[in-house]
Design an enzyme around this catalytic site. Structure first.
Site, PDB file in Angstrom:
ATOM      1  N   GLY A 126       0.793  -1.220   0.000  1.00 48.44           N
ATOM      2  CA  GLY A 126       0.000   0.000   0.000  1.00 48.44           C
ATOM      3  C   GLY A 126       0.824   1.268   0.000  1.00 48.44           C
ATOM      4  O   GLY A 126       0.353   2.318   0.423  1.00 48.44           O
ATOM      5  N   LEU A 127       2.060   1.185  -0.474  1.00 47.58           N
ATOM      6  CA  LEU A 127       2.963   2.335  -0.472  1.00 47.58           C
ATOM      7  C   LEU A 127       3.269   2.813  -1.889  1.00 47.58           C
ATOM      8  O   LEU A 127       4.245   3.512  -2.115  1.00 47.58           O
ATOM      9  CB  LEU A 127       4.254   1.986   0.277  1.00 47.58           C
ATOM     10  CG  LEU A 127       4.034   1.580   1.736  1.00 47.58           C
ATOM     11  CD1 LEU A 127       5.331   1.084   2.368  1.00 47.58           C
ATOM     12  CD2 LEU A 127       3.462   2.737   2.543  1.00 47.58           C
ATOM     13  N   GLU A 168      -1.912   3.138 -15.591  1.00 47.38           N
ATOM     14  CA  GLU A 168      -2.347   2.135 -14.617  1.00 47.38           C
ATOM     15  C   GLU A 168      -3.794   1.709 -14.866  1.00 47.38           C
ATOM     16  O   GLU A 168      -4.136   0.534 -14.742  1.00 47.38           O
ATOM     17  CB  GLU A 168      -2.182   2.660 -13.195  1.00 47.38           C
ATOM     18  CG  GLU A 168      -2.506   1.629 -12.136  1.00 47.38           C
ATOM     19  CD  GLU A 168      -1.784   1.861 -10.825  1.00 47.38           C
ATOM     20  OE1 GLU A 168      -2.219   1.273  -9.822  1.00 47.38           O
ATOM     21  OE2 GLU A 168      -0.793   2.610 -10.789  1.00 47.38           O
ATOM     22  N   ASP A 198      -1.712   8.728  -5.860  1.00 53.59           N
ATOM     23  CA  ASP A 198      -0.427   8.039  -5.765  1.00 53.59           C
ATOM     24  C   ASP A 198       0.586   8.617  -6.742  1.00 53.59           C
ATOM     25  O   ASP A 198       1.750   8.854  -6.403  1.00 53.59           O
ATOM     26  CB  ASP A 198      -0.605   6.548  -6.037  1.00 53.59           C
ATOM     27  CG  ASP A 198      -1.406   5.856  -4.954  1.00 53.59           C
ATOM     28  OD1 ASP A 198      -1.688   6.490  -3.922  1.00 53.59           O
ATOM     29  OD2 ASP A 198      -1.762   4.679  -5.152  1.00 53.59           O
ATOM     30  N   TYR A 245     -11.032  -3.257  -4.257  1.00 54.02           N
ATOM     31  CA  TYR A 245     -10.819  -1.849  -4.604  1.00 54.02           C
ATOM     32  C   TYR A 245     -11.769  -1.390  -5.701  1.00 54.02           C
ATOM     33  O   TYR A 245     -12.471  -0.382  -5.556  1.00 54.02           O
ATOM     34  CB  TYR A 245      -9.361  -1.649  -5.035  1.00 54.02           C
ATOM     35  CG  TYR A 245      -9.020  -0.237  -5.442  1.00 54.02           C
ATOM     36  CD1 TYR A 245      -8.562   0.683  -4.509  1.00 54.02           C
ATOM     37  CD2 TYR A 245      -9.161   0.176  -6.766  1.00 54.02           C
ATOM     38  CE1 TYR A 245      -8.256   1.986  -4.887  1.00 54.02           C
ATOM     39  CE2 TYR A 245      -8.851   1.469  -7.151  1.00 54.02           C
ATOM     40  CZ  TYR A 245      -8.392   2.364  -6.206  1.00 54.02           C
ATOM     41  OH  TYR A 245      -8.093   3.643  -6.575  1.00 54.02           O
ATOM     42  N   SER A 253       4.064   1.247  -4.859  1.00 53.31           N
ATOM     43  CA  SER A 253       5.183   0.758  -5.666  1.00 53.31           C
ATOM     44  C   SER A 253       4.879   0.890  -7.146  1.00 53.31           C
ATOM     45  O   SER A 253       5.782   1.158  -7.955  1.00 53.31           O
ATOM     46  CB  SER A 253       5.486  -0.703  -5.306  1.00 53.31           C
ATOM     47  OG  SER A 253       4.338  -1.523  -5.515  1.00 53.31           O
TER      48      SER A 253
END
Length: 366
Positions: free
Chosen positions: A118-119, A154, A166, A215, A121
Site C-alpha cells: 500500500g505504499l 495504470e 499516488d 478496490y 510501488s
C-alpha cells in the site's frame, strides 16, 4: 546483475527515480474527486534506460529477476504477462497515444519500495519510467503531466481504476512535507509536517493486490452512491446527513468518503493555523484515529492484522494517531509519533505485534 550484463550494452543513457508514498489522511477519496494528504517515503524505485539496438523492447526487474523481450509489433498488441512490464508498457503507450515517438528501449528497474504494502510501488515505477523516458527523448512534459500519464497507464494497462493521488505524490511530494491535493482541480499546497512529530510506517505482513481485491468494487459503489444522490462525485456532498437515505452498503461507503474529506480539510486548517503546541498534534492524531475507524467500519477495507497493529500503535505512549494507509485489504500502517521517539516506538510496537502472532516490518522510523 546490472544494466550492462543484462542487456550486453554499455552504461545506460539515463537514470531516473521516484519515491513511494504514505498517505496521512484522505483514503479512498481521490477517485471521488476529493482531498488527500500524502507524503513521500525514503524508499525509491530506480530505472536505467538506454536505446535498444535490435528493434525490440527489453525490460528487466532486479527485484523479481524477470526479463521481458518483446518485438515492436507484439509490443503494440500488448502481449505480455509479467505484471511489472504492463506498467512500463502502459507508460510508453500513453505517450505514443498523444503523438510522442518512443523508440525501442532497454529498461532496468530496481526498487526499495515494498510490493503489495500500500505504499504505491506501482506509481513509483510509473513515475520513474516516465521521468527516464522524458529525459532520454527530451519530452516537453511537466511533473503534473507525468502523474496524469502514469494514472492513465495504470487504469488502461494494469486495469486498476485508481485515482490520481499516488502518482501525484510520487511525482511532486518529498519526505519533509505533506502534499495537500484537491484531486478534482489539482490545486495543491506543500505543507510542513506537524512540528514535533515524525512518521512511523510499519508493514503488517499481509500482502494485497488492488486489482484482485475489493478496490474496484468500492469505486463502483461510490459511483452508484453519487448517482443516487444526484451529484457528479461524492466530493460534492459535505453534509454527512445527506447520505443517510442511501441503501446499505452504499450509505456506509458514502459516509466514509464524506467524513474523510472533512477530516482532510480540518487537518489542513489545523496545520495552516497551528500554534505549534502539542494540542495541534493531538488533533491531527485524532483525525488519523477516526480515519482508521471509518475505513474499518464504514468502508470495510481493513483486516484483523491491520486492526491489531493500529490498536497497538494507538495505545503506545508517544503516538498521536495511527491508521492503515493505502487501499487496505492488507499492507501497512502509518503513525504520527513524538519526534525523537520514532525508533523506540517502532521497535516496541513491532515486538508486541509479533508477539500477537503476526510478522511485521518497520519501513519508516527504524
Amino acid at each position: 546483475m546490472n544494466f550492462q550484463t543484462i542487456f550486453n550494452q554499455k552504461l545506460p543513457s539515463v537514470e531516473a527515480l521516484a519515491p513511494g508514498r504514505v498517505n496521512l489522511l484522505g483514503e479512498h477519496t481521490d477517485y471521488n474527486d476529493g482531498f488527500v494528504l500524502p507524503t513521500a517515503i525514503p524508499q525509491q524505485t530506480i530505472v536505467q534506460i538506454g536505446l535498444s539496438d535490435d528493434r525490440m523492447y527489453h525490460f528487466y526487474s532486479e527485484n523479481l529477476d524477470e526479463r521481458v523481450d518483446i518485438r515492436e509489433e507484439s509490443f503494440r498488441a500488448g502481449e505480455m504477462q509479467e505484471e511489472y512490464a504492463r506498467y512500463i508498457f502502459g507508460c510508453i503507450q500513453v505517450l505514443k497515444e498523444v503523438g510522442y515517438t518512443i523508440s525501442p528501449i532497454n529498461l532496468y528497474v530496481k526498487s526499495s519500495v515494498p510490493l503489495g504494502s500500500g505504499l504505491s510501488s506501482s506509481a513509483a515505477l510509473e513515475v520513474a519510467t516516465l521521468r527516464g523516458i522524458r529525459q532520454l527523448f527530451n519530452l516537453p512534459i511537466n511533473d503534473v503531466e507525468i502523474a496524469q500519464f502514469a494514472q492513465k497507464a495504470e487504469i488502461q494497462y494494469a486495469h486498476v481504476q485508481c485515482g490520481i493521488m499516488d502518482q501525484m505524490a510520487s511525482s511532486l511530494a518529498d519526505t519533509e512535507h505533506m502534499l495537500f491535493l484537491d484531486t478534482r482541480t489539482l490545486e495543491r499546497r506543500i505543507l510542513p509536517l506537524p512540528e514535533g512529530a515524525k512518521i512511523v510506517v510499519i508493514e503488517s505482513g499481509v500482502p494485497r493486490t488492488l486489482a484482485g481485491s475489493g478496490y474496484n468494487e468500492r469505486r463502483a459503489e461510490c459511483e452508484q452512491a453519487a448517482q443516487l444522490l444526484g451529484v457528479k462525485a461524492l466530493r460534492d456532498i459535505t453534509d454527512v446527513n445527506l447520505v443517510e437515505t442511501l441503501p446499505e452498503p452504499l450509505r456506509r461507503r458514502a459516509r466514509h468518503v464524506v467524513t474523510e474529506n472533512n477530516r482532510v480539510l480540518e487537518a489542513l486548517q489545523n496545520v495552516e493555523t497551528q500554534t505549534r503546541h502539542v494540542s495541534s498534534l493531538q488533533q491531527f492524531g485524532e483525525l488519523m484515529n477516526a480515519s482508521h475507524a471509518s475505513l474499518r467500519d464504514d468502508y470495510e477495507v481493513s483486516v484483523p492484522a491491520l486492526d491489531t497493529l493500529v490498536d497497538i500503535l494507538q495505545k503506545t505512549p508517544g503516538v498521536f494517531g495511527a491508521r492503515l494507509t493505502g487501499a487496505g485489504f492488507g499492507g501497512a500502517t502509518v503513525a504520527l509519533v513524538a519526534a525523537g521517539e520514532e525508533k523506540n516506538i517502532a521497535e516496541q510496537v513491532l515486538e508486541q505485534y509479533n508477539h500477537a502472532g503476526y510478522t511485521g516490518n518497520i519501513l519508516v522510523g527504524a
